[in-house]
Design a protein around this motif. Structure first.
Motif, PDB file in Angstrom:
ATOM      1  N   ARG A 136       0.936  -1.442   0.113  1.00  0.00           N
ATOM      2  CA  ARG A 136       0.218   0.227  -0.095  1.00  0.00           C
ATOM      3  C   ARG A 136       0.588   1.113  -0.175  1.00  0.00           C
ATOM      4  O   ARG A 136       1.655   1.394   0.685  1.00  0.00           O
ATOM      5  N   GLY A 189      -0.497   4.940   0.054  1.00  0.00           N
ATOM      6  CA  GLY A 189      -0.882   5.925  -0.102  1.00  0.00           C
ATOM      7  C   GLY A 189      -2.185   5.044  -0.202  1.00  0.00           C
ATOM      8  O   GLY A 189      -2.596   4.352   0.680  1.00  0.00           O
ATOM      9  N   GLU A 190      -3.261   5.618  -0.602  1.00  0.00           N
ATOM     10  CA  GLU A 190      -4.160   4.978  -1.352  1.00  0.00           C
ATOM     11  C   GLU A 190      -4.906   4.003  -2.275  1.00  0.00           C
ATOM     12  O   GLU A 190      -5.616   3.689  -2.474  1.00  0.00           O
ATOM     13  N   VAL A 191      -3.005   3.609  -2.725  1.00  0.00           N
ATOM     14  CA  VAL A 191      -3.518   2.677  -3.457  1.00  0.00           C
ATOM     15  C   VAL A 191      -2.236   1.406  -3.421  1.00  0.00           C
ATOM     16  O   VAL A 191      -1.115   1.793  -2.940  1.00  0.00           O
ATOM     17  N   VAL A 192      -2.800   0.885  -3.746  1.00  0.00           N
ATOM     18  CA  VAL A 192      -2.661  -0.499  -3.500  1.00  0.00           C
ATOM     19  C   VAL A 192      -1.131  -1.271  -4.824  1.00  0.00           C
ATOM     20  O   VAL A 192      -1.762  -1.022  -6.124  1.00  0.00           O
ATOM     21  N   THR A 236      -4.596  -0.690  -7.854  1.00  0.00           N
ATOM     22  CA  THR A 236      -5.944  -0.494  -8.568  1.00  0.00           C
ATOM     23  C   THR A 236      -5.224   1.563  -8.549  1.00  0.00           C
ATOM     24  O   THR A 236      -4.111   2.148  -8.872  1.00  0.00           O
ATOM     25  N   PRO A 251      -7.503   5.004  -7.297  1.00  0.00           N
ATOM     26  CA  PRO A 251      -8.898   5.693  -6.768  1.00  0.00           C
ATOM     27  C   PRO A 251      -8.469   6.367  -7.181  1.00  0.00           C
ATOM     28  O   PRO A 251      -7.931   7.316  -8.129  1.00  0.00           O
ATOM     29  N   GLU A 252     -10.090   7.021  -7.226  1.00  0.00           N
ATOM     30  CA  GLU A 252     -10.247   8.422  -7.465  1.00  0.00           C
ATOM     31  C   GLU A 252      -9.508   9.684  -7.717  1.00  0.00           C
ATOM     32  O   GLU A 252      -9.776  10.526  -7.931  1.00  0.00           O
ATOM     33  N   THR A 253      -8.959   9.622  -6.785  1.00  0.00           N
ATOM     34  CA  THR A 253      -8.043  10.434  -5.529  1.00  0.00           C
ATOM     35  C   THR A 253      -6.843  11.099  -7.072  1.00  0.00           C
ATOM     36  O   THR A 253      -5.715  11.616  -6.427  1.00  0.00           O
ATOM     37  N   ASP A 279      -0.393  13.074  -9.407  1.00  0.00           N
ATOM     38  CA  ASP A 279      -0.076  11.895  -8.634  1.00  0.00           C
ATOM     39  C   ASP A 279      -0.293  10.582  -8.683  1.00  0.00           C
ATOM     40  O   ASP A 279       0.782  10.188  -8.123  1.00  0.00           O
ATOM     41  N   THR A 307       3.092   8.923  -6.251  1.00  0.00           N
ATOM     42  CA  THR A 307       2.332   7.268  -6.765  1.00  0.00           C
ATOM     43  C   THR A 307       3.848   6.843  -6.587  1.00  0.00           C
ATOM     44  O   THR A 307       4.286   5.517  -6.104  1.00  0.00           O
TER      45      THR A 307
END
Length: 159
Positions: A41, A43-46, A99, A101-103, A109, A113
């Motif tokens: 993981r 941040g919000e991304v796996v 993934t 995510p919408e963020t 961005d 990541t």
């Protein structure tokens, strides 16, 4: 450099792609020596990735609309028999099993990541960086943002 290696383009379970006529025409074969995929993981991304070998890290970024298997099939032919390199092949966000995510709303961005992925998986160790096509776009940006961490940069068909 033109990669003529064929790889299994069967969509990964949970991946966003579906097989089309080109994918169906390619031969399907498993890659030799591949470790089972790993996830981390960031941040919000796996982020899903695979590794081969041990030693100096080499981060290899694939192009758009494919997954890590495209770069892995091409570059593992080059690295075959070369000792002392830890080759790391992530799926870029929104491709393969990684993934999006919408963020994640911009290339910056995605770049953040990838930089955070490198920090988590490689640490502060100076590493080699290879990018193909869209992966080369991000590799250039990674090297520009963190020149002290990139010991070498190879760009194949960069955008």
């Amino acid at each position: 450099m033109t990669c003529r290696a064929q790889y299994d383009r069967t969509p990964l379970e949970g991946g966003p792609r579906s097989a089309g006529p080109v994918e169906a025409a390619l031969s399907r074969r498993p890659l030799r020596g591949s470790l089972p995929g790993m996830e981390i993981r960031v941040g919000e991304v796996v982020v899903h990735y695979v590794e081969h070998g041990t030693g100096r890290p080499v981060l290899v970024l694939h192009g758009a609309s494919v997954d890590h298997r495209e770069a892995e099939a091409c570059f593992e032919l080059v690295f075959d028999g070369v000792a002392g390199l830890r080759r790391i092949y992530p799926d870029l966000p929104g491709m393969g099993r990684t993934t999006a995510p919408e963020t994640l709303r911009s290339a910056d961005d995605v770049l953040d990541t990838l930089l955070n992925f490198a920090d988590e998986v490689i640490g502060g160790t100076a590493h080699l960086l290879i990018g193909h096509s869209a992966g080369a776009y991000y590799a250039q940006a990674m090297a520009a943002r963190r020149p002290a961490q990139v010991a070498g940069l190879a760009l194949v068909c960069p955008l």
